[in-house]
Design a protein around this motif. Structure first.
Motif, short mmCIF file in Angstrom:
data_model
loop_
_atom_site.label_atom_id
_atom_site.label_comp_id
_atom_site.label_asym_id
_atom_site.label_seq_id
_atom_site.Cartn_x
_atom_site.Cartn_y
_atom_site.Cartn_z
N PHE A 1 0.84 -1.20 0.00
CA PHE A 1 0.00 0.00 0.00
C PHE A 1 0.87 1.25 0.00
CE2 PHE A 1 0.64 -1.35 4.41
CZ PHE A 1 1.13 -0.19 5.01
N GLY A 2 0.23 2.38 -0.36
CA GLY A 2 0.87 3.68 -0.26
C GLY A 2 0.19 4.49 0.83
N VAL B 1 -5.07 -2.74 2.21
CA VAL B 1 -5.18 -1.58 3.10
C VAL B 1 -5.27 -2.04 4.55
CG1 VAL B 1 -6.70 0.33 3.81
CG2 VAL B 1 -6.14 0.00 1.40
N ALA B 2 -6.00 -3.10 4.81
CA ALA B 2 -6.18 -3.56 6.19
C ALA B 2 -4.85 -3.90 6.86
CB ALA B 2 -7.10 -4.78 6.22
N VAL B 3 -3.86 -4.39 6.09
CA VAL B 3 -2.58 -4.75 6.71
C VAL B 3 -1.79 -3.52 7.15
CG1 VAL B 3 -2.40 -6.97 5.56
CG2 VAL B 3 -1.38 -4.95 4.49
N SER B 4 -2.28 -2.33 6.83
CA SER B 4 -1.65 -1.11 7.35
C SER B 4 -2.07 -0.83 8.78
CB SER B 4 -2.03 0.09 6.48
OG SER B 4 -3.39 0.48 6.72
N PRO C 1 -2.54 9.05 11.42
CA PRO C 1 -1.19 8.71 10.94
C PRO C 1 -0.41 7.82 11.91
CG PRO C 1 -1.64 11.03 10.58
CD PRO C 1 -2.78 10.50 11.41
N ASP C 2 -0.68 7.97 13.22
CA ASP C 2 0.04 7.17 14.20
C ASP C 2 -0.38 5.71 14.19
OD1 ASP C 2 1.46 9.39 15.03
OD2 ASP C 2 0.08 9.85 16.67
N ASP C 3 -1.52 5.41 13.55
CA ASP C 3 -2.00 4.03 13.52
C ASP C 3 -1.42 3.22 12.36
OD1 ASP C 3 -3.53 4.41 15.76
OD2 ASP C 3 -5.42 4.70 14.68
N VAL C 4 -0.74 3.88 11.42
CA VAL C 4 -0.23 3.18 10.25
C VAL C 4 0.91 2.24 10.64
CG1 VAL C 4 0.89 3.42 8.01
CG2 VAL C 4 -0.91 5.02 8.69
N ILE C 5 0.77 0.98 10.27
CA ILE C 5 1.82 -0.03 10.48
C ILE C 5 2.51 -0.22 9.14
CG2 ILE C 5 2.30 -2.42 11.10
CD1 ILE C 5 -0.24 -2.31 12.85
N ARG C 6 3.75 0.22 9.05
CA ARG C 6 4.46 0.18 7.77
C ARG C 6 4.86 -1.25 7.41
NH1 ARG C 6 7.08 5.09 5.83
NH2 ARG C 6 8.53 3.66 4.81
N PRO C 7 4.83 -1.58 6.12
CA PRO C 7 5.21 -2.94 5.71
C PRO C 7 6.69 -3.22 5.87
CG PRO C 7 4.79 -1.55 3.81
CD PRO C 7 4.38 -0.75 5.00
N GLY D 1 4.16 -3.10 19.89
CA GLY D 1 2.99 -3.77 19.33
C GLY D 1 3.31 -4.50 18.03
N VAL D 2 2.41 -4.40 17.07
CA VAL D 2 2.62 -5.00 15.76
C VAL D 2 3.45 -4.04 14.92
CG1 VAL D 2 1.50 -5.86 13.67
CG2 VAL D 2 0.43 -6.25 15.90
N THR D 3 4.58 -4.51 14.40
CA THR D 3 5.49 -3.62 13.67
C THR D 3 5.39 -3.77 12.15
OG1 THR D 3 7.30 -5.23 13.81
CG2 THR D 3 7.11 -3.60 15.60
N ALA D 4 4.83 -4.87 11.66
CA ALA D 4 4.63 -5.07 10.22
C ALA D 4 3.60 -6.17 10.02
CB ALA D 4 5.94 -5.44 9.52
N MET D 5 2.83 -6.06 8.93
CA MET D 5 1.89 -7.11 8.54
C MET D 5 1.93 -7.30 7.04
SD MET D 5 -1.54 -6.73 10.93
CE MET D 5 -1.86 -4.98 10.66
#
Length: 368
Positions: free
Chosen positions: A42-43, A82-85, A152-158, A247-251
């Motif tokens: 995703f972007g 998108v959900a994996v973000s 923006p703070d909720d975005v989990i980067r790939p 927490g979760v750092t990548a998905m």
């Protein structure tokens, strides 16, 4: 010199992405926080105080599934990137190029299922395009762009996996491939020795090919403060920081290229090494049996619905408990380390040159 090799089916390879796509991305804008890269689903565009997560994917229509089921399947595939973000999809924008043999009644059934599922998930459809064109053919009937508007703070980067993180895997390899082929070609599987119960169990897996609810639930569990339930109110800021976790750092949704491909993309995006214990990866017996009956490596074929998560060790129990409470099989299957590449049971593995399911689908669809 020209390259006489046939182009690979499915996604273009990394060389094409790097040499053709990435050097030609239009205007350079400061609001694009995350752009196209290999292994990145995703972007992200910053708009005022919001992050807009965006992804575009093809839309399939498989009449053999029944038009309602085909609609839900197509939508789940589109929403996953998108959900994996960690940001919930909020808007779905499809463009349909329908073949002439898909009539209005058939499309209505397909579209009604898409719209109902969007409504249930809180996803709006603000625009789109629907047409019939000469030369259009099943199963690929267009594409969709999905947006997720959030904090923006909720975005989990790939590319966020860090050394020391644990690797979690849900559901296991071959889920989507087995569900699809058992639904489309049950007679072939019966000819190859699978019993009716196994075929039915595999076909039911097609309804497990969405990662959306798992991804968002895991992301939310990862955001919970490690001390949010019972922490000492007299702790100093320094003590809280020492106890805090990321927490979760990548998905990553294990779509094209399967579990092996998704592992390699996650490692490459993060610039890390991932070590995997195959025995700790969940395994669905019907999925594996179906793949093996078709001479497919279940680790090398698309398994949408299977989610890879890099998780801070302090958050692992919370994330696992959350997924298990949803009835989702999950295993703590590995660790992220310094280095590069993916090692399964100590042996380095490479991404598949092509998703194994493409050749199988071409072969089986040609039997008709």
């Amino acid at each position: 010199m020209t390259d006489d090799r046939a182009p690979r089916r499915g996604k273009v390879d990394r060389d094409v992405l790097e040499s053709v796509v990435r050097p030609n991305l239009g205007a350079a804008r400061e609001d694009v926080r995350l752009g196209p890269a290999h292994g990145v689903d995703f972007g992200v565009v910053d708009v005022a105080d919001r992050a807009v997560v965006c992804a575009t994917d093809p839309i399939s229509l498989l009449p053999e599934l029944g038009y309602e089921r085909a609609g839900r399947f197509a939508l789940s595939f589109a929403l996953g990137d998108v959900a994996v973000s960690g940001v919930a999809p909020t808007h779905f924008c499809p463009s349909f190029a329908l073949p002439s043999d898909v009539g209005d009644d058939e499309f209505e059934a397909f579209w009604a299922a898409v719209a109902a599922e969007c409504e249930a998930l809180g996803v709006a459809i603000p625009t789109g395009h629907t047409a019939r064109y000469p030369g259009a053919s099943l199963p690929w009937v267009g594409a969709a762009t999905v947006l997720g508007v959030g904090d923006p703070d909720d975005v989990i980067r790939p590319d966020g996996a860090r050394p020391g993180d644990r690797l979690l895997v849900t559901k296991g390899p071959g889920i989507e491939t087995a569900g699809l082929f058992a639904s489309l070609y049950p007679d072939v599987l019966a000819e190859r020795g699978l019993d009716e119960a196994t075929i039915d169990a595999a076909a039911a897996l097609l309804d497990e090919t969405s990662v959306m609810r798992d991804a968002l639930a895991a992301a939310e569990a990862g955001r919970e403060s490690a001390g949010s339930d019972g922490s000492d109110a007299n702790e100093t800021n320094e003590e809280r920081t020492a106890d805090a976790d990321a927490g979760v750092t990548a998905m990553h949704d294990a779509t094209e290229g399967g579990l092996r491909g998704a592992l390699c993309e996650t490692a490459e995006a993060g610039g890390v090494r991932i070590d995997v214990d195959s025995g700790a990866v969940p395994t669905n017996v019907a999925a594996v049996a179906t793949c093996e009956a078709l001479d497919l490596d279940p680790w090398a074929c698309t398994t949408s619905g299977t989610l890879l998560l890099a998780v801070d060790p302090a958050a692992v129990d919370r994330v696992v408990a959350t997924l298990e409470s949803r009835g989702t099989p999950v295993g703590v299957a590995g660790e992220v380390r310094e280095g590069s590449g993916v090692f399964v049971d100590g042996e380095r593995v490479e991404p598949p040159a092509e998703d194994a399911s493409w050749a199988a689908y071409e072969r089986l669809s040609g039997r008709r």
